[in-house]
Design an enzyme around this catalytic site. Structure first.
Site, PDB file in Angstrom:
ATOM      1  N   CYS A 129      45.611  -6.457  35.108  1.00  0.00           N
ATOM      2  CA  CYS A 129      46.802  -6.829  35.069  1.00  0.00           C
ATOM      3  C   CYS A 129      46.959  -8.357  35.334  1.00  0.00           C
ATOM      4  CB  CYS A 129      47.381  -6.258  36.489  1.00  0.00           C
ATOM      5  SG  CYS A 129      46.846  -6.984  37.935  1.00  0.00           S
ATOM      6  N   ASN A 168      36.812   2.407  51.774  1.00  0.00           N
ATOM      7  CA  ASN A 168      35.826   3.502  51.666  1.00  0.00           C
ATOM      8  C   ASN A 168      35.465   3.414  50.263  1.00  0.00           C
ATOM      9  OD1 ASN A 168      34.636   6.077  52.256  1.00  0.00           O
ATOM     10  ND2 ASN A 168      35.693   6.704  50.546  1.00  0.00           N
ATOM     11  N   GLU A 169      34.049   3.174  50.004  1.00  0.00           N
ATOM     12  CA  GLU A 169      33.304   2.965  48.683  1.00  0.00           C
ATOM     13  C   GLU A 169      34.395   2.118  47.759  1.00  0.00           C
ATOM     14  OE1 GLU A 169      33.059   7.012  46.918  1.00  0.00           O
ATOM     15  OE2 GLU A 169      31.160   7.356  48.239  1.00  0.00           O
ATOM     16  N   PHE A 173      36.739  22.662  47.932  1.00  0.00           N
ATOM     17  CA  PHE A 173      35.599  23.306  47.430  1.00  0.00           C
ATOM     18  C   PHE A 173      34.457  22.469  47.726  1.00  0.00           C
ATOM     19  CE2 PHE A 173      38.984  26.005  45.543  1.00  0.00           C
ATOM     20  CZ  PHE A 173      38.791  26.930  46.290  1.00  0.00           C
ATOM     21  N   HIS A 174      34.389  21.367  48.342  1.00  0.00           N
ATOM     22  CA  HIS A 174      33.187  20.320  48.595  1.00  0.00           C
ATOM     23  C   HIS A 174      32.677  20.996  49.866  1.00  0.00           C
ATOM     24  CE1 HIS A 174      30.862  16.848  49.747  1.00  0.00           C
ATOM     25  NE2 HIS A 174      31.175  16.423  48.583  1.00  0.00           N
ATOM     26  N   GLU A 213      39.372  18.183  47.643  1.00  0.00           N
ATOM     27  CA  GLU A 213      37.948  18.364  47.966  1.00  0.00           C
ATOM     28  C   GLU A 213      37.805  19.657  48.656  1.00  0.00           C
ATOM     29  OE1 GLU A 213      35.630  14.788  48.018  1.00  0.00           O
ATOM     30  OE2 GLU A 213      37.564  13.904  49.213  1.00  0.00           O
ATOM     31  N   CYS A 219      40.438  -3.704  36.843  1.00  0.00           N
ATOM     32  CA  CYS A 219      41.893  -3.955  36.674  1.00  0.00           C
ATOM     33  C   CYS A 219      42.060  -5.059  35.723  1.00  0.00           C
ATOM     34  CB  CYS A 219      42.618  -4.004  38.051  1.00  0.00           C
ATOM     35  SG  CYS A 219      44.426  -4.280  37.658  1.00  0.00           S
ATOM     36  N   ARG A 274      43.723   9.078  45.289  1.00  0.00           N
ATOM     37  CA  ARG A 274      43.230   7.965  46.156  1.00  0.00           C
ATOM     38  C   ARG A 274      42.701   6.640  45.430  1.00  0.00           C
ATOM     39  NH1 ARG A 274      37.454  10.191  48.521  1.00  0.00           N
ATOM     40  NH2 ARG A 274      36.663  10.569  46.507  1.00  0.00           N
ATOM     41  N   GLU A 327      27.187   9.219  53.929  1.00  0.00           N
ATOM     42  CA  GLU A 327      27.864  10.268  53.426  1.00  0.00           C
ATOM     43  C   GLU A 327      26.648  11.145  52.494  1.00  0.00           C
ATOM     44  OE1 GLU A 327      31.458  10.128  51.019  1.00  0.00           O
ATOM     45  OE2 GLU A 327      32.328   8.950  52.394  1.00  0.00           O
TER      46      GLU A 327
HETATM   47  C1  GAL Z   1      32.731  10.148  48.249  1.00  0.00           C
HETATM   48  C2  GAL Z   1      33.792   9.982  49.075  1.00  0.00           C
HETATM   49  C3  GAL Z   1      34.168  10.644  49.992  1.00  0.00           C
HETATM   50  C4  GAL Z   1      34.305  12.391  49.256  1.00  0.00           C
HETATM   51  C5  GAL Z   1      32.758  12.343  48.720  1.00  0.00           C
HETATM   52  C6  GAL Z   1      32.935  13.791  48.021  1.00  0.00           C
HETATM   53  O1  GAL Z   1      32.634   9.379  47.120  1.00  0.00           O
HETATM   54  O2  GAL Z   1      33.481   8.732  49.784  1.00  0.00           O
HETATM   55  O3  GAL Z   1      35.485  10.494  50.673  1.00  0.00           O
HETATM   56  O4  GAL Z   1      35.104  12.220  48.404  1.00  0.00           O
HETATM   57  O5  GAL Z   1      32.647  11.450  47.680  1.00  0.00           O
HETATM   58  O6  GAL Z   1      31.465  13.979  47.450  1.00  0.00           O
END
Ligand code: GAL
Length: 664
Positions: A156, A145-146, A352-353, A350, A154, A107, A302
């Site tokens: 280029c 996202n983030e 195992f998150h 992810e 970059c 991503r 998050e």
């Molecule tokens: C963040 C991200 C999420 C997920 C998370 C895992 O950086 O926005 O999508 O990947 O980390 O810790």
């Protein structure tokens, strides 16, 4: 946003068959989840082929959630471009400093200046708004996202072109660029705008002013794309609050510039529980985020319920700390605490998150903790509108961060985060809450302002700090402050430039210290003290010497100087004071002393106060492994137990108390 503290997670149901969705909603209700972020990574589902859109699945998810009364924070999917896009238009992929183009298959493999990416991103966002924007479940827009995570820079050709345009807007002419960057040195003069390049791989260091402007430009380039998405969403539903999730102290983006454009500041917090001081680091992140835009609410978008999966060794937070750390955020002003993610993935990057629903399902202890926290938060009232009490500010600036960590510095190991921690740590331990401020902000509401190594600042920013003191404030300015202007060019004369009125001495030179050596000095009280890392070569001027070096080449010279300016006071500190010495200096400033009643100092108990219209809320969080008896500020009702407290409260490890002191 409602008065309730919002609770929930990223919800990515596209990973699961339809029958799992029913269970998801049932469990969400059980955990009192009331806000979920949907669609963050769903571009490939929403636009399976170029120009072919499929929104039925998303509509179904929204219907499902809305029937259960669960609010949706609807994300634009632009952080994860689909494979067909990158395969067909490789110029949407970023290029590194050496000229290598990144591949897709992950991503955030994005060149933010690619016209193709911009066009396709705008198109999917417009389509999202048109197809489902009016759905009743949606309570908030979540853009991207983030931003800039994984690939902040970059190099280029698209970037080169956009950089030149940005420079022309900033400087007006090529001559002005040459002048601002000091290109007369090392034969770097540009004679045509097209010669200007991003700081790609070169033989030796790039011009630091070019590097600095490139960082400014890249932060602005992401911001420009964010504003494009924002405009589309605001045109569709102007009344919905809009956010994009920040990453706390994240160096590549100047969040002070960004935060002016969101209705809710949100942040992701993944402080590593395996590191010492992780709770303090997390607190510092929250204080920073709260201060980015002081006019709007903020929330945790998050955090992990227990552990992440992207460090080499992923230690969980430990029992009770999902709750304790969520309360840390609430204590520091958060209006919501969400997790990544709702249900742990079966496959993918992810899997195992940690999540709210882990692989073991509801049998896992995580689930019990997550449901208990949800129930507890649902019963809390009165907090969302109660601001955090902070009488001390720490000044932080992103351009300074970028410039002062350049490899061309006298101490290339001077770290901005370390400098912030140096002054933040003793305050955190003393229960003194800090706001972070940009040097452009009015500071008059603070009793004391700390300025750690503000190397780069404009004349106007310096005037702001000086007038704060002149009007009666107290500032503490550390070494390597006031050195260069906004173009990274030195203010000539003794160092300090426009901050010199706050120094009371002349900084004639600087002497970074050999690693492991200390600087010994004596306070005006006769006591001795030590510092390390850095030593200024100071000469007396009009200030009062508070501490003087006692050994070595600088023996006899001042190292801490106090000066009065207008009706205020400033302290200049020419070295990195050791912890005891810093405490001694802070003891001279009432706002930095902490409260005598805070018996928890050094005990691992965090204390923060939020002040509502009719009550003060005193938060106490025990981060230590021992039970603690804590003296509380005054009698009051402990909200989580409903017990009326006397003068002490007992907290188990990871224990939390919120004591409501009614205002009379
Ligand atoms: C963040 C991200 C999420 C997920 C998370 C895992 O950086 O926005 O999508 O990947 O980390 O810790």
């Amino acid at each position: 946003m409602s008065e309730r503290i919002r609770y929930g997670a990223d919800y990515n149901p596209e990973q699961w068959p339809r029958d799992v969705w029913d269970e998801d909603v049932r469990l969400m209700m059980q955990a009192r989840v009331d806000l979920v972020t949907v669609g963050v990574f769903s571009w490939a589902q929403l636009e399976p082929a170029e120009g072919r859109f499929a929104f039925d699945g998303l509509r179904d998810v929204l219907d499902h959630l809305s029937r259960a009364g669960i609010g949706v924070n609807l994300a634009t999917p632009t952080a994860a471009p689909p494979a067909w896009l990158s395969a067909r238009y490789p110029d949407v992929l970023p290029v590194d400093r050496t000229g290598v183009r990144y591949s897709y298959g992950s991503r955030q493999s994005i060149c933010i200046c690619s016209p193709t990416y911009r066009e396709k991103a705008a198109a999917i966002v417009a389509r999202l708004a048109a197809e489902v924007g009016d759905h009743e479940a949606i309570e908030m827009w979540h853009v991207h996202n983030e931003y800039a995570c994984h690939v902040p820079y970059c190099y280029c050709d698209h970037h080169a072109r956009a950089f030149r345009q940005w420079l022309v807007q900033r400087y007006g002419s090529l001559d002005a660029i040459n002048e601002a960057w000091g290109t007369m040195f090392w034969s770097q003069t540009y004679t045509d705008l097209d010669q200007v390049l991003p700081p790609r791989l070169t033989a030796a260091v790039a011009n630091p002013a070019l590097e600095l402007d490139y960082k400014r430009f890249c932060s602005d380039a992401f911001l420009e794309e964010f504003l494009e998405e924002r405009a589309i969403l605001k045109a569709a539903r102007p009344e919905l609050p809009l956010t994009t999730n920040f990453m706390g102290l994240y160096k590549p983006l100047d969040y002070f510039r960004w935060a002016a454009h969101v209705d809710v500041v949100s942040t992701d917090n993944y402080t590593d529980p395996a590191t010492p001081e992780w709770q303090m680091r997390s607190a510092m992140d929250y204080d920073l985020v709260r201060g980015l835009n002081k006019k709007v609410p903020w929330m945790v978008m998050e955090q992990a319920t227990t552990r992440v999966n992207w460090r080499p060794h992923n230690v969980p937070k430990g029992p009770g700390f999902m709750r304790a750390m969520s309360y840390q955020a609430i204590a520091r002003g958060a209006s919501g605490v969400l997790f990544f993610q709702w249900r742990a993935s079966r496959a993918g990057a992810e899997m195992f998150h940690s999540a709210m629903v882990s692989h073991a399902g509801t049998a896992s202890p995580v689930w019990s903790e997550a449901t208990a926290l949800g129930k507890e938060l649902a019963g809390l009232e009165g907090l969302v509108s109660a601001p955090v009490e902070a009488k001390v500010a720490i000044v932080l600036s992103w351009p300074n961060w970028w410039a002062v960590e350049s490899p061309t510095q006298p101490a290339g190991d001077l770290s901005v985060v370390e400098q912030l921690l140096w002054v933040y740590r003793p305050l955190y331990e003393a229960g003194v809450t800090v706001d972070f401020c940009s040097p452009d902000e009015r500071l008059d509401r603070y009793e004391a302002v700390l300025v750690p190594s503000l190397y780069l600042l404009s004349g106007q920013q310096a005037a702001n700090l000086v007038s704060y003191v002149e009007a009666g404030g107290t500032a503490l300015v550390s070494f390597w402050s006031g050195i260069v202007d906004e173009h990274d060019a030195v203010y000539l004369g003794p160092y300090g430039g426009p901050l010199r009125p706050l120094m009371g001495c002349d900084v004639l030179d600087v002497a970074p210290m050999p690693v492991g050596e200390t600087l010994e000095f004596q306070w005006d009280s006769g006591e001795s003290g030590v510092g390390d890392f850095w030593a200024d070569v100071l000469a007396e001027r009009d200030g009062q010497v508070v501490a003087r070096v006692t050994r070595g080449a600088l023996s006899g010279r001042p190292i801490v100087v106090e000066t009065t300016y207008g009706s205020g006071r400033a302290y200049y500190v020419g070295c990195r004071l050791g912890p005891d010495a810093l405490a001694q200096l802070f003891a001279r400033v009432p706002a930095l002393r902490g409260q005598a009643s805070v018996a928890q100092r050094g005990s691992g108990v965090e204390r923060v106060v939020r002040v509502g219209e009719d009550a003060r809320y005193e938060f106490l969080i025990n981060h230590s492994a021992e039970e603690r008896e804590i003296e509380v500020a005054a009698r009051g009702l402990e909200l989580l137990t409903g017990v009326e407290l006397g003068s002490f409260v007992s907290l188990k490890p990871a224990g939390v108390a919120i004591i409501r002191h009614a205002m009379t």
